[in-house]
Every structure is written in C-alpha cells, then in structure tokens.
Design a protein around this motif. Structure first.
Motif, PDB file in Angstrom:
ATOM      1  N   GLU A 301      -9.512-124.134  48.286  1.00  0.00           N
ATOM      2  CA  GLU A 301      -9.681-125.522  48.730  1.00  0.00           C
ATOM      3  C   GLU A 301     -10.682-125.612  49.870  1.00  0.00           C
ATOM      4  OE1 GLU A 301      -8.492-128.275  47.470  1.00  0.00           O
ATOM      5  OE2 GLU A 301      -7.444-127.233  45.859  1.00  0.00           O
ATOM      6  N   LYS A 302     -10.629-124.624  50.779  1.00  0.00           N
ATOM      7  CA  LYS A 302     -11.596-124.622  51.883  1.00  0.00           C
ATOM      8  C   LYS A 302     -13.018-124.468  51.363  1.00  0.00           C
ATOM      9  CE  LYS A 302      -8.585-122.863  55.550  1.00  0.00           C
ATOM     10  NZ  LYS A 302      -8.314-121.720  56.458  1.00  0.00           N
ATOM     11  N   ARG A 303     -13.193-123.550  50.402  1.00  0.00           N
ATOM     12  CA  ARG A 303     -14.527-123.399  49.819  1.00  0.00           C
ATOM     13  C   ARG A 303     -14.975-124.677  49.126  1.00  0.00           C
ATOM     14  NH1 ARG A 303     -12.575-118.098  48.532  1.00  0.00           N
ATOM     15  NH2 ARG A 303     -12.028-118.791  46.410  1.00  0.00           N
ATOM     16  N   LYS A 304     -14.050-125.324  48.429  1.00  0.00           N
ATOM     17  CA  LYS A 304     -14.380-126.601  47.789  1.00  0.00           C
ATOM     18  C   LYS A 304     -14.774-127.656  48.812  1.00  0.00           C
ATOM     19  CE  LYS A 304     -11.760-126.638  43.475  1.00  0.00           C
ATOM     20  NZ  LYS A 304     -10.638-127.292  42.762  1.00  0.00           N
ATOM     21  N   GLU A 305     -13.993-127.686  49.908  1.00  0.00           N
ATOM     22  CA  GLU A 305     -14.284-128.672  50.957  1.00  0.00           C
ATOM     23  C   GLU A 305     -15.647-128.405  51.602  1.00  0.00           C
ATOM     24  OE1 GLU A 305     -13.428-132.081  52.999  1.00  0.00           O
ATOM     25  OE2 GLU A 305     -12.252-131.148  51.383  1.00  0.00           O
ATOM     26  N   LYS A 306     -15.947-127.128  51.815  1.00  0.00           N
ATOM     27  CA  LYS A 306     -17.257-126.795  52.392  1.00  0.00           C
ATOM     28  C   LYS A 306     -18.387-127.180  51.448  1.00  0.00           C
ATOM     29  CE  LYS A 306     -15.847-122.971  55.395  1.00  0.00           C
ATOM     30  NZ  LYS A 306     -15.946-121.517  55.639  1.00  0.00           N
ATOM     31  N   LYS A 310     -21.280-129.895  52.173  1.00  0.00           N
ATOM     32  CA  LYS A 310     -22.710-129.607  52.020  1.00  0.00           C
ATOM     33  C   LYS A 310     -23.366-130.609  51.075  1.00  0.00           C
ATOM     34  CE  LYS A 310     -22.570-124.646  52.976  1.00  0.00           C
ATOM     35  NZ  LYS A 310     -22.776-123.291  52.421  1.00  0.00           N
ATOM     36  N   ARG A 311     -22.671-130.926  49.961  1.00  0.00           N
ATOM     37  CA  ARG A 311     -23.233-131.916  49.034  1.00  0.00           C
ATOM     38  C   ARG A 311     -23.362-133.278  49.690  1.00  0.00           C
ATOM     39  NH1 ARG A 311     -19.831-129.316  45.144  1.00  0.00           N
ATOM     40  NH2 ARG A 311     -18.259-130.947  45.423  1.00  0.00           N
ATOM     41  N   ASP A 312     -22.328-133.653  50.469  1.00  0.00           N
ATOM     42  CA  ASP A 312     -22.392-134.946  51.165  1.00  0.00           C
ATOM     43  C   ASP A 312     -23.520-134.971  52.191  1.00  0.00           C
ATOM     44  OD1 ASP A 312     -20.240-135.838  49.684  1.00  0.00           O
ATOM     45  OD2 ASP A 312     -18.751-135.303  51.215  1.00  0.00           O
ATOM     46  N   GLN A 313     -23.659-133.848  52.917  1.00  0.00           N
ATOM     47  CA  GLN A 313     -24.748-133.782  53.896  1.00  0.00           C
ATOM     48  C   GLN A 313     -26.109-133.883  53.223  1.00  0.00           C
ATOM     49  OE1 GLN A 313     -24.094-130.174  56.073  1.00  0.00           O
ATOM     50  NE2 GLN A 313     -22.338-130.976  57.230  1.00  0.00           N
ATOM     51  N   LEU A 320     -31.051-140.952  53.903  1.00  0.00           N
ATOM     52  CA  LEU A 320     -31.770-141.258  55.143  1.00  0.00           C
ATOM     53  C   LEU A 320     -33.271-141.082  54.973  1.00  0.00           C
ATOM     54  CD1 LEU A 320     -29.393-139.553  57.739  1.00  0.00           C
ATOM     55  CD2 LEU A 320     -29.722-142.003  57.390  1.00  0.00           C
ATOM     56  N   ALA A 321     -33.663-140.008  54.272  1.00  0.00           N
ATOM     57  CA  ALA A 321     -35.093-139.801  54.041  1.00  0.00           C
ATOM     58  C   ALA A 321     -35.667-140.930  53.193  1.00  0.00           C
ATOM     59  CB  ALA A 321     -35.295-138.461  53.356  1.00  0.00           C
TER      60      ALA A 321
END
Length: 359
Positions: A301-306, A310-313, A320-321
């Motif tokens: 789950e932590k890997r999924k959340e990370k 990253k995808r959200d970022q 923004l660009a």
C-alpha cells in the motif's frame, strides 16, 4: 604371409567388436534422447499431481500435525513418561527391598514382591515398546511432510524448465511461419543437389565394384575405410547425444535448485514435535504468517501511495506548465495588442494636429 593374415584377421575382429560395442552404446543413447521428453513430461505430471493433492493443503499449517494427531502424540508422550517413571520406581523398590535380577536381566520371582515388581516392569516395557514407534513417527512427521513437499516442488521446477526448453523450438516455429515458408525453396534446392551428388557418386561406386571384383586388396582397404567411417559416425553421434542429455541434466538441476530455494523461503522448515509446541505451533505460525502478510500488504500500500503521489505530482506539474503556457500566450497576445494600439494612435495624432492648424 600366413602370420600376417592371422594378425590382420585378429585386428579386424577386434575392430568389429569395438564397432558393435559402439553401436550398442549409440542405440542406448539414441533411445535415451528419444524417450527423455516423454519421461520428463510423466515425472513433471506425477510431481505436480502429488503436490496439488497431498502437499498444497498442508501449507496453511506448515505441514504440522492435525488435531487428532496432536491428541495421539500427547497421549503417547504421557504414556511413555508414565512408563519411564514406573520403571524408575520399580528400580528403587528393587534396591530398597534387596531383590536380585536374573542373568537375562529379569527380576527374580523367588518372592511375592519380586513377582509383583516383575509384572509391573513387564507392563511398563510393553507400553514403551507399543507407543515409542507412534511417538517417534508423529515427532518427525511434520519434517518428513515438509521434505516431501519440497522435493515435489523442486522437481516441478526442474522438469518444467526442461519442458520449457524443449517447447521453445516449437513455439518459435509457430510464431514465425513466414521464415519456414521462405526456407522451403532452399530445401528443394538441397534435395536437387543431393540427387545430383548421388548421380555423381553412383558412377565411382560402379567403378569401385568393378575394381573390387578385379582386385582384392582394394576391397579390403575400402571395407576398412567404411568401418572406420562408421566408427567415427558412432563416436560423433554418441558425443552429440551425450551433450544433449548433459545439457538437459544441467537445466533440470538449475530449475530444481531454484524451486528448492523458493520453497524454503515460502515455507520454513518446521521443528520437531515436542510437548511444548504440539498445541501452540500452529497458532504461532499462523500469527507470524498473518503478521508478515499484513506487513507485506502495508508495504504494498505504501508503494502504491508513493506511486500515486508521484503520478499526482507529475499531473499537477503538467497542469501548471500548461497554465503557464496559456498565461504566457495571453500576456504575449495582450502585449502585441497594446503595441498595435499604441502604433495606431501615434499614427493618427499628426493628422489631427495638421487639420487643427489649417482651420
């Protein structure tokens, strides 16, 4: 001349004997190469069926004893402990009462107490002889079951690797039918070439047959060359077939070793059964396994959340660009419009002034 002929006959007989032995070895290796895929498939299926039927359902408890077997183990352990205590008590009574033993080790029955103690000792010995095999069998049963399952699992990997290697040429041939169709004309050309070569070779064979009839010495040389060629053919063929079998054995060993390591990582070796762990091992093992599973799920789950972060970022950065590009385009458009407006106003003001002076 006679001695030379005898020695030559002996040498030819030895050569023929070696040739026969080589032919037998060639047949054995040939049969082994032909039968090997069928044997590998049968062994793979046998180990797979045994693993699925007998071993897989026991993995949940790590091959531990069932409830009935646990009760049987506790009963046998209690009886054996009680029988051992009984033997110790009898030995103390013998020493206290001064009862002797016979030459065969039995308690003397000269007194009433000796008869009673002998009956008690024989009863304790019979219980020990009856329940010791059951106790030892149940004590080592989890380890034996685990070892059999590991053997089946590693054999599945080993024979499966061989089947995969043997199936690769078939899969490659099915996946590339165009290459096969393109190579068909070359086969026909090869056949035509072989036919031409047989035609060419046919003529010297006829001449050799004539020479064999005319000269006996040349016939002996030709037969020796034929036998030596046949022996070299057997040697090369045996080497190739032995190499194939050796490669299959190496592939099996690699797959077997991988399966053995993988099984050991998933299923740790169970301890020997004793009175302390017979009731508690399954609970501890299941609790430990569930803890590992929950930790693994948490890490997952932590890997999924990370990955999600990253995808959200990345998505936010792209948005923004994109907004920055749109804003820059709008500002550039506004600047160009203002510059155009200023240019138009400056071009209109001199005309207005000249009209005012003329009036």
């Amino acid at each position: 001349m006679g001695k030379q002929n005898n020695t030559e006959d002996k040498l030819t007989n030895i050569f023929i004997f070696i040739l026969v032995i080589a032919g037998i070895i060639w047949l054995i290796f040939g049969l082994a190469v032909i039968v090997a895929p069928v044997v590998v498939l049968i062994l793979f299926l046998v180990n797979l069926i045994r693993y699925l039927i007998h071993d897989k359902k026991k993995r949940a408890t790590n091959f531990w004893l069932s409830v009935q077997e646990q009760e049987q183990y506790e009963k046998s352990a209690y009886i054996l402990a009680h029988a051992a205590e009984e033997k110790e008590k009898i030995q103390e009574l013998i020493t206290v009462q001064g009862i002797s033993r016979n030459q065969d080790g039995q308690i003397s029955q000269r007194s009433y107490a000796g008869k009673e103690l002998r009956e008690r000792e024989n009863a304790a010995k019979s219980l020990i002889n009856q329940y010791t095999p059951i106790y030892n069998d149940l004590r080592f049963k989890p380890y034996r079951s685990w070892k059999k399952a590991r053997s089946h699992y590693s054999n599945i990997f080993g024979f499966g690797c061989i089947l995969l290697v043997l199936a690769l040429p078939i899969l490659i041939g099915i996946s590339t039918p165009k290459d096969i169709s393109e190579s068909e004309p070359s086969v026909s050309t090869l056949q035509s070439e072989t036919v031409d070569s047989t035609k060419i070779v046919a003529q010297p064979q006829k001449s050799e047959q004539k020479e064999q009839i005319e000269q006996k010495e040349t016939s002996a040389n030709d037969s020796d060359e034929f036998l030596s060629g046949l022996l070299s053919f057997f040697g090369i063929s045996i080497g190739i077939m032995a190499g194939i079998l050796g490669v299959l054995a190496v592939i099996w060993f690699i797959g077997w070793l991988v399966g053995r390591i993988k099984f050991g990582l998933k299923n740790p070796e169970p301890p020997l059964v004793d009175i302390d762990n017979v009731d508690t091992y399954i609970e501890k093992y299941v609790a430990k396994r569930t803890q590992k599973e929950t930790e693994r799920q948490q890490r997952k789950e932590k890997r999924k959340e990370k990955r999600k972060q990253k995808r959200d970022q990345k998505r936010i950065a792209k948005e923004l660009a994109k907004e920055d590009k749109i804003r820059c385009a709008e500002t550039k458009q506004k600047e160009s419009e203002t510059q155009k407006f200023v240019a138009e106003t400056t071009s209109d003001t001199p005309v207005a002034e000249s009209d005012h002076t003329a009036s």
